[in-house]
Each structure stands twice: as structure tokens, then as C-alpha cells.
Scaffold this motif. Structure first.
Motif, PDB file in Angstrom:
ATOM      1  N   ALA A   1      -1.179  22.406 -37.352  1.00 29.95           N
ATOM      2  CA  ALA A   1      -0.978  22.299 -36.639  1.00 29.95           C
ATOM      3  C   ALA A   1      -1.973  22.276 -37.018  1.00 29.95           C
ATOM      4  O   ALA A   1      -2.139  22.612 -37.416  1.00 29.95           O
TER       5      ALA A   1
ATOM      6  N   LEU B   1      17.147  20.293 -22.237  1.00 29.36           N
ATOM      7  CA  LEU B   1      16.176  20.204 -23.322  1.00 29.36           C
ATOM      8  C   LEU B   1      14.854  20.850 -22.910  1.00 29.36           C
ATOM      9  O   LEU B   1      14.295  20.523 -21.866  1.00 29.36           O
ATOM     10  N   TYR B   2      14.373  21.780 -23.743  1.00 30.50           N
ATOM     11  CA  TYR B   2      13.089  22.458 -23.507  1.00 30.50           C
ATOM     12  C   TYR B   2      12.179  22.258 -24.706  1.00 30.50           C
ATOM     13  O   TYR B   2      12.644  22.135 -25.847  1.00 30.50           O
ATOM     14  N   VAL B   3      10.872  22.222 -24.442  1.00 32.91           N
ATOM     15  CA  VAL B   3       9.885  22.155 -25.517  1.00 32.91           C
ATOM     16  C   VAL B   3       8.836  23.243 -25.300  1.00 32.91           C
ATOM     17  O   VAL B   3       8.552  23.639 -24.167  1.00 32.91           O
ATOM     18  N   VAL B   4       8.280  23.715 -26.426  1.00 35.81           N
ATOM     19  CA  VAL B   4       7.271  24.773 -26.415  1.00 35.81           C
ATOM     20  C   VAL B   4       6.021  24.254 -27.109  1.00 35.81           C
ATOM     21  O   VAL B   4       6.094  23.694 -28.208  1.00 35.81           O
ATOM     22  N   GLY B   5       4.863  24.436 -26.476  1.00 38.79           N
ATOM     23  CA  GLY B   5       3.605  24.029 -27.079  1.00 38.79           C
ATOM     24  C   GLY B   5       3.131  25.020 -28.127  1.00 38.79           C
ATOM     25  O   GLY B   5       3.844  25.949 -28.517  1.00 38.79           O
ATOM     26  N   ASP B   6       1.904  24.845 -28.595  1.00 36.57           N
ATOM     27  CA  ASP B   6       1.333  25.668 -29.656  1.00 36.57           C
ATOM     28  C   ASP B   6       1.311  27.142 -29.249  1.00 36.57           C
ATOM     29  O   ASP B   6       0.841  27.485 -28.160  1.00 36.57           O
ATOM     30  N   VAL B   7       1.781  28.001 -30.137  1.00 43.34           N
ATOM     31  CA  VAL B   7       1.874  29.437 -29.855  1.00 43.34           C
ATOM     32  C   VAL B   7       0.713  30.214 -30.484  1.00 43.34           C
ATOM     33  O   VAL B   7       0.181  31.143 -29.876  1.00 43.34           O
TER      34      VAL B   7
ATOM     35  N   LEU C   1      16.243  23.789 -27.582  1.00 43.79           N
ATOM     36  CA  LEU C   1      14.849  24.247 -27.538  1.00 43.79           C
ATOM     37  C   LEU C   1      14.114  23.754 -28.776  1.00 43.79           C
ATOM     38  O   LEU C   1      14.558  23.977 -29.899  1.00 43.79           O
ATOM     39  N   TRP C   2      12.986  23.080 -28.559  1.00 38.49           N
ATOM     40  CA  TRP C   2      12.154  22.595 -29.653  1.00 38.49           C
ATOM     41  C   TRP C   2      10.767  23.211 -29.582  1.00 38.49           C
ATOM     42  O   TRP C   2      10.114  23.178 -28.532  1.00 38.49           O
ATOM     43  N   PHE C   3      10.302  23.767 -30.687  1.00 33.92           N
ATOM     44  CA  PHE C   3       8.915  24.212 -30.832  1.00 33.92           C
ATOM     45  C   PHE C   3       8.136  23.088 -31.519  1.00 33.92           C
ATOM     46  O   PHE C   3       8.619  22.506 -32.498  1.00 33.92           O
ATOM     47  N   LEU C   4       6.932  22.810 -31.034  1.00 34.29           N
ATOM     48  CA  LEU C   4       6.144  21.694 -31.551  1.00 34.29           C
ATOM     49  C   LEU C   4       5.178  22.091 -32.654  1.00 34.29           C
ATOM     50  O   LEU C   4       4.307  21.305 -33.031  1.00 34.29           O
ATOM     51  N   GLY C   5       5.327  23.297 -33.215  1.00 30.52           N
ATOM     52  CA  GLY C   5       4.513  23.697 -34.356  1.00 30.52           C
ATOM     53  C   GLY C   5       3.321  24.556 -33.989  1.00 30.52           C
ATOM     54  O   GLY C   5       3.042  24.815 -32.821  1.00 30.52           O
ATOM     55  N   ASP C   6       2.593  25.011 -35.006  1.00 33.93           N
ATOM     56  CA  ASP C   6       1.447  25.928 -34.901  1.00 33.93           C
ATOM     57  C   ASP C   6       1.878  27.292 -34.371  1.00 33.93           C
ATOM     58  O   ASP C   6       1.569  27.674 -33.240  1.00 33.93           O
ATOM     59  N   PHE C   7       2.553  28.033 -35.214  1.00 33.57           N
ATOM     60  CA  PHE C   7       3.042  29.361 -34.848  1.00 33.57           C
ATOM     61  C   PHE C   7       2.022  30.461 -35.143  1.00 33.57           C
ATOM     62  O   PHE C   7       2.072  31.519 -34.528  1.00 33.57           O
ATOM     63  N   THR C   8       1.138  30.226 -36.102  1.00 33.81           N
ATOM     64  CA  THR C   8       0.249  31.286 -36.574  1.00 33.81           C
ATOM     65  C   THR C   8      -1.219  30.919 -36.363  1.00 33.81           C
ATOM     66  O   THR C   8      -1.551  29.853 -35.851  1.00 33.81           O
ATOM     67  N   ASP C   9      -2.092  31.854 -36.781  1.00 39.14           N
ATOM     68  CA  ASP C   9      -3.550  31.718 -36.784  1.00 39.14           C
ATOM     69  C   ASP C   9      -4.127  31.860 -35.368  1.00 39.14           C
ATOM     70  O   ASP C   9      -3.551  31.396 -34.395  1.00 39.14           O
ATOM     71  N   ARG C  10      -5.270  32.535 -35.315  1.00 38.44           N
ATOM     72  CA  ARG C  10      -6.034  32.794 -34.095  1.00 38.44           C
ATOM     73  C   ARG C  10      -5.463  33.933 -33.259  1.00 38.44           C
ATOM     74  O   ARG C  10      -6.208  34.762 -32.783  1.00 38.44           O
ATOM     75  N   GLY C  11      -4.170  33.974 -33.032  1.00 38.24           N
ATOM     76  CA  GLY C  11      -3.567  35.040 -32.251  1.00 38.24           C
ATOM     77  C   GLY C  11      -3.148  36.217 -33.111  1.00 38.24           C
ATOM     78  O   GLY C  11      -3.174  36.157 -34.341  1.00 38.24           O
ATOM     79  N   PRO C  12      -2.707  37.322 -32.487  1.00 37.33           N
ATOM     80  CA  PRO C  12      -2.521  38.584 -33.203  1.00 37.33           C
ATOM     81  C   PRO C  12      -1.250  38.721 -34.024  1.00 37.33           C
ATOM     82  O   PRO C  12      -1.183  39.591 -34.889  1.00 37.33           O
ATOM     83  N   ASP C  13      -0.218  37.906 -33.783  1.00 37.52           N
ATOM     84  CA  ASP C  13       1.068  38.186 -34.437  1.00 37.52           C
ATOM     85  C   ASP C  13       1.813  36.908 -34.772  1.00 37.52           C
ATOM     86  O   ASP C  13       2.890  36.640 -34.245  1.00 37.52           O
TER      87      ASP C  13
ATOM     88  N   LEU D   1       9.119  22.036 -35.311  1.00 33.53           N
ATOM     89  CA  LEU D   1       8.425  21.008 -36.070  1.00 33.53           C
ATOM     90  C   LEU D   1       7.301  21.610 -36.900  1.00 33.53           C
ATOM     91  O   LEU D   1       6.818  22.714 -36.633  1.00 33.53           O
ATOM     92  N   MET D   2       6.878  20.852 -37.889  1.00 34.57           N
ATOM     93  CA  MET D   2       5.775  21.237 -38.751  1.00 34.57           C
ATOM     94  C   MET D   2       4.448  20.954 -38.054  1.00 34.57           C
ATOM     95  O   MET D   2       4.173  19.829 -37.638  1.00 34.57           O
TER      96      MET D   2
END
Length: 365
Positions: free
Chosen positions: A5, A96-102, A132-144, A169-170
Motif C-alpha cells: 500500500a 456493497l461496502y468498501v474500506v480505505g487504508d487502515v 465488504l472489500w478492504f482496499l489494502g494497507d492493513f499495517t504500518d504506522r498504526g499500533p496494531d 486487496l493487496m
């Protein structure tokens, strides 16, 4: 095939790279060791910086994205009462739902999903046959970040059992974490001197606790994520770049090419993949942006592109002020619709006190 991401200049351009910390780093003191002296970033990779507003756009939660005549003909089901839903038994697709960078903000993700009725107060799937679709970037910068991945994997299983689905997504940060784990300090051909995944991961908010908790099943799951998908006329991707075209002329071909590259586990090949997925801003120019969007839509299908990766405050130039004074957290109320209404940006800038976006598509009135 399963579902699948760093700033950079507009596609085709190369920007100079000042060595500055990655944007939005909010790690508590002492949780991550100091990063080593940053190594040159890959060609086309630029860190986040204040950007001017380029081209028309708006950030309005209730903007109509798809005209009534273009909306899906299937009934959209309510997620508030799955048991009473007439489509809950699998007679048709749910909303249909989408989630931005976490980016590791696990608690904020749970709050946003619960607000949309997608999970209950225990964090379990509560949306019946919703998609439900996640658009990627699950890690880094945040705590968990690992907690975020665990939650997405859990919801994937629970949604499937309820007749819906949760897919992901990747993102370029998945590629970064995979590379840091697999290759560490192994030198890679960055095109701008010696680089390594480990150094790039630390520079871009890599969290020691995520690496310590990263297990084989997390790596296997990330390595099989698709790069793109199409749902109800929406072309879903992580990055606002045309680099996807370099991997194939169909969604299936691109996804296969990305998966196969990761399976070969070649450090230079994986670095090149990471570098290309890190490109951004291909759609923000007033004239060239819509052209770039249409190029992707013509190749892969769909009527709108929905992406994460580039934080909305940076797309709009709303971070900081000319005199360097802090104007407070960026005001993000919803997705940013731009490029002649052909592109929807979903990274609300949670790493910079923005908003973690979870929205239903198509955007309603």
C-alpha cells in the motif's frame, strides 16, 4: 485464484526524494527502534509532502456517484437486521461496502465497521449477505496491524458462513511487510542505489510489534491477495496508478501475475512490484487524470475507479499551512470524488488524525 500500500509523482514522472519520515507516524515513544539512515527510495517513489490542489474535486459524504439509471438492478439489503432480510438466504447479492487504508488502527476500524452495522459489539460479522472489500494497507504506522489482519481474516470466514463475503486487496504496505520479513537487509536493485526492504519498511512506519507477531499464516494470506477486482461497475484497486497495466490486460491476468511474482520470492522482482504499487497521483491532474482513469477502465472494465493509497488531505492540499502553522486535523467527511467523477479516493488519512472510511457503494444522494 483467491481475492487479493510512499508518494510518487504522476505516472511517468520521477520526483526527487527528500529523506523525511513517512507521513502520519504516530507510534508511541519506545515502541519502535530508531530507523537506520534511510537508503535511496526507488525511482518514482516520493514521501508525503504538502501538495497543491490539482483539478476539480469534492469531499462530500452524500455526493451522488452513480446516476439512478446506472445503479444496480438488484435490491440492496439492509444490514441492520440480517435475519429479517429477504435476501439473507442467498437469493441475491447484498449491499456493497468498501474500506480505505487502515494502517494498524484496529480500534478505529472496529468503530467504523460497527457504525455501518457490519459487525456487532463483540466484533463479529453482523451483516448477513453484505459484501465488504478492504482496499489494502492493513499495517504500518498504526499500533496494531496484525490485529487488523486477524480481524479481516475472521470476518472473511464469518461473512462467508452468513451468505456474504469479506475480501481484501493487496496494498503496497502488504508488499513492504512481506519483503521485510522474507528479505530483510538483502540489497535490492532500486534504480537509485542500494536499498533494502527492511530499511524501506522502517522508513515507512514499520512497527516492531507487528513484525514480532507476524506468523506464517499471515504471510500466506497476504501473499494470495488480489491486486484488483470489479464489483457493480466499480473497479477496485489499492493505488491510484496506471502501473497495473504493466502486469496484464485483464483483472485475472494482473492478479495472476502479482501472485506468481510473490511465489517466485525473488527480492529484486518483489521490490519492483512494491515500487510500482507505490506510485500514485495518476488521476489528480485536471486534464491527464480522467484520461488515465479511462485507460484503466477500458482495459479492466467498470465505470468508476475506487482506490485507497493517497490520503485525501494530500490530494486536496489540506495538510498544514503556508507559514508552517498547524491548522489542526484535516477535515475528511467522506470519499473524495474527482477526475470527472470517474475516481473515488477512500484513504481518509487516519494516520494523520483524519478519518477511517467505510462507505456503501454506489454513493447515495
Amino acid at each position: 485464484m483467491t481475492q487479493g500500500a510512499g508518494l510518487e509523482a504522476t505516472a511517468g514522472a520521477t520526483a526527487a526524494v527528500p529523506h523525511v519520515p513517512a507521513y502520519g507516524a504516530s507510534t508511541p515513544p519506545g515502541s519502535v527502534p530508531p530507523a537506520p539512515a534511510p537508503e535511496p527510495m526507488p525511482d518514482g517513489y516520493t514521501p508525503t509532502e504538502k501538495l497543491p490542489v490539482v483539478g476539480p474535486g469534492h469531499t462530500i459524504a452524500d455526493t451522488r456517484l452513480v446516476p439512478p439509471e446506472d445503479r444496480p438492478t438488484v435490491a440492496l439489503t439492509s444490514v441492520t437486521d440480517p435475519e429479517a432480510d429477504p435476501l439473507a438466504d442467498g437469493e441475491g447479492p447484498g449491499p456493497l461496502y468498501v474500506v480505505g487504508d487502515v494502517h494498524g488502527y484496529h480500534d478505529e476500524l472496529r468503530e467504523a465497521l460497527a457504525e455501518q452495522g457490519l459487525i456487532d459489539d463483540k466484533g463479529s460479522w453482523a451483516a448477513g449477505n453484505a459484501r465488504l472489500w478492504f482496499l489494502g494497507d492493513f499495517t504500518d504506522r498504526g499500533p496494531d496491524g496484525i490485529g487488523v489482519i486477524d480481524l479481516v481474516m475472521q470476518l472473511s470466514a464469518e461473512a462467508a458462513a452468513a451468505g456474504g463475503y469479506c475480501k481484501a486487496l493487496m496494498g503496497n504496505h502488504e508488499l513492504l511487510l512481506i519483503g521485510a520479513k522474507r528479505f530483510g537487509d538483502t540489497p535490492v536493485n532500486s534504480g537509485a542505489g542500494t536499498a533494502s526492504f527492511q530499511a524501506a519498511w522502517l522508513l515507512n512506519g514499520g512497527q516492531r510489534t507487528d513484525m514480532e507477531r507476524l506468523e506464517d499464516h499471515h504471510l500466506q494470506w497476504m501473499s494470495r491477495l488480489d491486486a484488483m477486482a470489479e464489483e457493480d461497475g466499480h473497479l477496485l484497486v489499492h493505488s491510484d496508478t496506471t502501473a497495473y497495466l504493466e502486469y496484464g490486460d485483464s483483472i485475472e491476468a494482473v492478479n495472476d501475475a502479482v501472485t506468481e511474482a510473490l511465489q517466485r520470492s525473488d527480492a529484486d522482482e518483489c521490490w519492483d512490484l512494491f515500487r510500482k504499487f507505490t506510485k500514485r497521483f495518476a488521476f489528480r491532474d485536471e486534464d491527464a487524470g480522467p484520461v488515465a482513469v479511462r485507460e484503466l477502465l477500458d482495459a479492466f472494465g467498470g465505470e468508476r475507479i475506487v482506490h485507497g493509497h493517497s490520503p485525501i488531505p494530500y490530494l486536496l492540499g489540506e495538510v498544514g499551512s503556508e507559514d508552517g502553522e498547524d491548522d489542526g486535523p484535516p477535515a475528511v467527511e467522506g470519499p473524495h470524488v474527482y477526475a470527472d467523477n470517474l475516481a473515488v479516493a477512500m484513504d481518509g488519512g487516519v494516520t494523520m488524525a483524519g478519518k477511517l472510511l467505510v462507505v456503501q457503494l454506489p454513493l447515495g444522494a
